[in-house]
Design a protein around this motif. Structure first.
Motif, PDB file in Angstrom:
ATOM      1  N   ILE A  63      -3.657   2.050  14.045  1.00  0.00           N
ATOM      2  CA  ILE A  63      -3.681   3.601  13.887  1.00  0.00           C
ATOM      3  C   ILE A  63      -3.496   3.911  12.580  1.00  0.00           C
ATOM      4  CG2 ILE A  63      -2.758   5.867  14.654  1.00  0.00           C
ATOM      5  CD1 ILE A  63      -2.001   4.150  17.348  1.00  0.00           C
ATOM      6  N   ARG A  64      -2.393   3.247  12.125  1.00  0.00           N
ATOM      7  CA  ARG A  64      -2.021   3.643  10.612  1.00  0.00           C
ATOM      8  C   ARG A  64      -3.042   3.407   9.616  1.00  0.00           C
ATOM      9  NH1 ARG A  64       1.702   6.847   8.318  1.00  0.00           N
ATOM     10  NH2 ARG A  64       3.076   6.128   6.757  1.00  0.00           N
ATOM     11  N   TRP A  85      -5.909   5.814   9.935  1.00  0.00           N
ATOM     12  CA  TRP A  85      -5.503   7.067   9.226  1.00  0.00           C
ATOM     13  C   TRP A  85      -5.737   6.997   7.772  1.00  0.00           C
ATOM     14  CZ3 TRP A  85      -0.996   7.282   5.937  1.00  0.00           C
ATOM     15  CH2 TRP A  85      -0.353   8.465   5.608  1.00  0.00           C
ATOM     16  N   LEU A  86      -5.121   5.949   7.184  1.00  0.00           N
ATOM     17  CA  LEU A  86      -5.236   5.677   5.724  1.00  0.00           C
ATOM     18  C   LEU A  86      -6.531   5.659   5.144  1.00  0.00           C
ATOM     19  CD1 LEU A  86      -3.790   5.403   3.022  1.00  0.00           C
ATOM     20  CD2 LEU A  86      -3.537   2.722   3.734  1.00  0.00           C
ATOM     21  N   PHE A  87      -7.586   4.965   6.005  1.00  0.00           N
ATOM     22  CA  PHE A  87      -8.762   4.602   5.788  1.00  0.00           C
ATOM     23  C   PHE A  87      -9.716   6.029   5.757  1.00  0.00           C
ATOM     24  CE2 PHE A  87      -7.649   0.493   5.013  1.00  0.00           C
ATOM     25  CZ  PHE A  87      -8.473   0.022   3.748  1.00  0.00           C
ATOM     26  N   PHE A  96      -8.884   8.683   4.341  1.00  0.00           N
ATOM     27  CA  PHE A  96      -8.829   9.294   2.962  1.00  0.00           C
ATOM     28  C   PHE A  96      -9.825   8.747   2.268  1.00  0.00           C
ATOM     29  CE2 PHE A  96      -4.651  10.279   4.552  1.00  0.00           C
ATOM     30  CZ  PHE A  96      -4.467  11.571   4.338  1.00  0.00           C
ATOM     31  N   LYS A  97     -10.743   9.466   1.459  1.00  0.00           N
ATOM     32  CA  LYS A  97     -11.695   8.932   0.745  1.00  0.00           C
ATOM     33  C   LYS A  97     -11.321   8.268  -0.510  1.00  0.00           C
ATOM     34  CE  LYS A  97     -15.897  10.762  -1.485  1.00  0.00           C
ATOM     35  NZ  LYS A  97     -16.337  11.776  -2.297  1.00  0.00           N
ATOM     36  N   ALA A  98     -11.917   7.027  -0.836  1.00  0.00           N
ATOM     37  CA  ALA A  98     -11.354   6.325  -1.939  1.00  0.00           C
ATOM     38  C   ALA A  98     -12.250   6.775  -3.266  1.00  0.00           C
ATOM     39  CB  ALA A  98     -11.743   4.756  -1.787  1.00  0.00           C
TER      40      ALA A  98
END
Lengths: 232, 577
Positions: free
Chosen positions: A28-29, A32-34, A36-38
């Motif tokens: 899940i973490r 969530w992190l991915f 966000f656009k790089a």
């Protein structure tokens, strides 16, 4: 001597459930992190052409194993050794939590037991020192949250029980073994919610930093060479 | 218990934070383990060892707190456990401002020393941007940003002043080379090179423009400068305002395209190089159809290709090199200047640490425009001062105008026996003229200040005597005032063509004198050149809402510099009148 149902549960089912929870929360973490656009680089590359995003990323990821790479570790070799031993201790304690229930015969060899105890014991001592440093140093205190103290204390206590559990001997009671496995389970469940989960983020932060600085010719870093003293 | 209402500005910051987060940023927010390894990499920490609020991890935590409270699960559920905290009031924003602008120069040294790869400098820049978005920023940042938005360059140089300065430098170049065909072209289409500069060069250091022009002349380059979009500096990098960053960068790119230039060459400036070469396309969302490079690369290439010849024995004074953070740590530009230095200097001494590990000049991140933080900045500069002193060099070279100012300040503050210059000056000095271009003639007599009346205001008798003597030697008529009140009186009575003004004076200081001169209709139009030995007091002049002074010189001022600048100011004033 046979283990009790409680110990069997703590060493097997409890660990499996804890691992499952940890894996689920981690997934899940990461999702969530991915989400966000790089950020990326549109510009032409800069710096030395012997570097590249790939080289930079690789260097950045391997950085932790190269104490000479950063000034902060280069100038404090003892700190780096502590770091290495502490994390080897974590690895040894996790391994131990699998060896005891699934391959106990490995621990019939006294040397193996000693090896586990040496690594985990060293990590335990370093944990104590780190706690002292975190409490006594003004700056460390200023940057520490309850989670920092608790995570370190949890690991240090876990190491202590790891040292005692390594012989896998329940002839004098199961208290130590049960506590070790209970702590292991708690550790596994708590990790994704705490600073201990940093190893999940480490590859991501270092990859992106390395990719960017590799593209710009900064990574791998050209180490500063101290000039020879000359009489001016 | 009553719930505190969040201020409008605080709410806007939170709203914008959600939009500015990307994966790298979030990684930097969640990956810190508070190991403290970054602590000693920061020059602020090294000079304030008893104050933990300077530690990079502490500074970053003031931002992480907010992120955790609003975006991270543990921070949302158990905020006290991970020190998560929201922002509610404008005072909270002021506290953030103090950290983001006043305790960090975004030098990125902590970033490269973080085992976890946390990029605090980038996070700090984002915070600056959030604060700027709601108008919370040091006054200097506001003034400079406004100039760059409205006038097109960060020093408010008007187009006619820019063109006048270029023409003046062209005349100087023609005089020096004794070739009326030596040009500084403006808006010439289809050139190989479009050369962009820092407005500081126009305002305080026009010699660098002439030196660059001399190098292009000797190399036989097909080059031009632009009448607009010529400022390659970009305050968006410092203020964190990506909109400003993108707009400023695009002005430069669009002009290069309009002129059909093949290559954009960026003069020596760390943040200008990083902004224009590296970050601008990202901020502006554009892909450049032309190449760009630092003038350091250009000069090096000319030497390697044999287009210019240099004699390193012409620069025999011991020099050291200061790596600009933006050049070295963010763009990998650190071997090229060394290669060039070794070709044009005979005594180059490396400072330690260097390259990407070098310490900040302490004037970076826009710190030079934030007068309120000057004492902190100069205190932290002790690290740099020690580094410089250790080299035993007499000149520190840097490829950054910001560093030139930062280093000059600290050299004065720590009383180092050094000067600061740039590679372009050294290369120009080392140039070997082609055979046909060296007619052995007597140098032409320099133009004088004949016919001009100059008022010198300075409380130090030695300086007063020195300045008036130099000006009189160059045929100017001088008036002397040993204090501000007398200066104002003489200005009104005598209507001088130029006033040189000290800042630090007993009684009425130079800032007050300057303000009164600008406010009085009788003296408003008289050009003023500040001559000060206390650059930290610059805010007394530049933070005022008046037309900035026409010149600024650091004490001790050399004769040639004083005369050159006085002449420039007087000639510009005459043309404008």
């Amino acid at each position: 001597m046979h283990e009790s149902q409680l110990l069997h549960f703590a060493a097997h089912r409890l660990q499996e459930v804890a691992l499952l929870i940890m894996a689920t929360v981690y997934t899940i973490r990461l999702i969530w992190l991915f989400r966000f656009k790089a950020g990326g680089d549109r510009q032409g590359r800069t710096g030395r052409f012997s570097t590249s995003p790939q080289k930079g990323a690789l260097y950045s990821l391997a950085n932790i194993a190269m104490p000479w790479a950063m000034e902060s570790t280069r100038t404090k070799p003892v700190f780096w050794i502590q770091f290495a031993l502490f994390h080897l201790g974590v690895t040894a304690a996790i391994t131990l939590s699998f060896v005891i229930p699934y391959a106990p015969s490995v621990l019939n060899n006294g040397l193996v037991v000693f090896g586990f105890q040496a690594f985990i014991g060293a990590a335990c001592l370093i944990g104590c020192y780190r706690m002292y440093r975190r409490i006594s140093d003004k700056t460390m205190r200023a940057i520490s949250a309850p989670d920092d103290y608790f995570s370190l204390a949890l690991l240090t206590v876990w190491f202590a029980f790891g040292v005692l559990a390594a012989p896998n001997d329940i002839s004098n009671g199961e208290g130590i073994m049960i506590t070790f496995f209970m702590l292991t389970a708690f550790f596994l469940i708590y990790v994704p919610f705490s600073k201990i989960g940093h190893y999940l983020y480490y590859p991501i932060t270092r990859y992106y930093l390395g990719r960017s600085l590799g593209y710009r010719g900064v990574f791998p870093i050209q180490k500063s060479v101290k000039p020879q003293k000359v009489a001016h | 218990m009553a719930t505190q209402v969040r201020s409008h500005k605080a709410q806007k910051v939170l709203d914008r934070l959600s939009k500015k987060l990307n994966r790298q940023m979030v990684g930097s927010m969640i990956a810190c383990v508070h190991c403290g390894m970054c602590t000693e990499s920061c020059h602020y920490v090294q000079t304030n060892p008893d104050d933990p609020t300077y530690a990079p991890a502490y500074k970053a935590d003031q931002i992480r707190k907010i992120f955790k409270r609003h975006h991270d699960w543990m921070g949302r559920v158990f905020p006290w456990w991970v020190h998560a905290k929201t922002i509610l009031t404008d005072e909270d924003l002021e506290e953030l401002k103090d950290i983001a602008f006043g305790k960090c120069t975004n030098c990125r040294r902590c970033t490269i020393n973080c085992p976890m790869g946390v990029d605090f400098a980038t996070v700090n820049r984002m915070v600056r941007g959030l604060l700027v978005h709601v108008g919370v920023m040091p006054e200097g940042v506001s003034v400079v940003s406004k100039d760059q938005w409205e006038i097109g360059n960060q020093m408010g140089v008007l187009k006619e002043d820019y063109i006048d300065t270029i023409e003046w430098m062209e005349e100087e170049l023609q005089d020096e080379l004794e070739d009326p065909e030596a040009k500084i072209p403006i808006d010439k289409p289809d050139c190989d090179i479009v050369y962009t500069i820092n407005p500081r060069e126009v305002k305080y250091d026009p010699r660098t423009i002439a030196d660059a022009a001399k190098i292009f002349y000797y190399a036989g380059a097909n080059w031009t400068m632009a009448s607009e979009g010529w400022d390659m500096t970009n305050f968006g990098l410092f203020s964190g305002d990506d909109d400003l960053g993108g707009t400023v960068a695009k002005r430069v790119y669009e002009k290069v395209q309009e002129l059909n230039g093949k290559m954009l060459v960026i003069s020596e400036c760390g943040h200008g190089y990083r902004s224009t070469r590296c970050e601008g396309p990202n901020w502006g969302g554009v892909t450049l159809p032309f190449d760009s490079e630092s003038s350091v690369d250009t000069m090096l290439r000319y030497i390697k290709e044999g287009k210019i010849k240099v004699d390193k024995t012409k620069n025999s004074t011991p020099v050291t090199f200061h790596d600009s953070c933006n050049n070295a740590r963010s763009c990998g530009l650190y071997e090229e200047p060394r290669e060039l230095l070794n070709l044009v200097c005979s005594d180059f001494r490396e400072m330690y640490p260097n390259r990407a590990e070098n310490y900040c000049c302490t004037g970076g991140g826009g710190a030079m425009s934030m007068g309120e933080y000057t004492p902190r900045r100069l205190k932290s500069a002790e690290v740099k001062a020690n580094q410089l002193r250790e080299t035993g060099a007499k000149i520190v070279i840097t490829s950054c105008h910001n560093c030139v100012d930062g280093l000059n300040d600290l050299i004065k503050h720590y009383k180092l026996d050094m000067g600061v210059t740039q590679l372009v000056n050294l290369v120009a000095e080392a140039l070997v003229p082609p055979e046909k271009a060296v007619p052995a003639q007597e140098p032409k007599a320099a133009a004088t200040l004949k016919g001009y009346k100059i008022l010198v205001v300075d409380d130090e008798p030695d300086t007063l005597t020195y300045l008036t003597t130099v000006l009189e030697d160059n045929e100017a008529t001088t008036l002397q005032a040993a204090d501000g009140a007398t200066g104002i009186e003489l200005a009104k009575k005598e209507k001088p063509d130029l006033i040189t003004l000290d800042i630090s004076m007993p009684g009425m200081d130079g800032g007050e004198v300057f303000a009164r001169l600008r406010e009085d209709p009788e003296t408003r139009m008289i050009p003023v050149c500040i001559v000060s030995g206390k650059p930290e007091l610059r805010g007394l002049i530049y933070d005022k809402p008046h037309r900035p002074p026409e010149g600024y010189l650091d004490k001790p001022v050399e004769e040639e510099t004083l005369v050159l600048n006085a002449r420039k100011i007087l000639e510009l004033a005459r043309k404008q009148n």
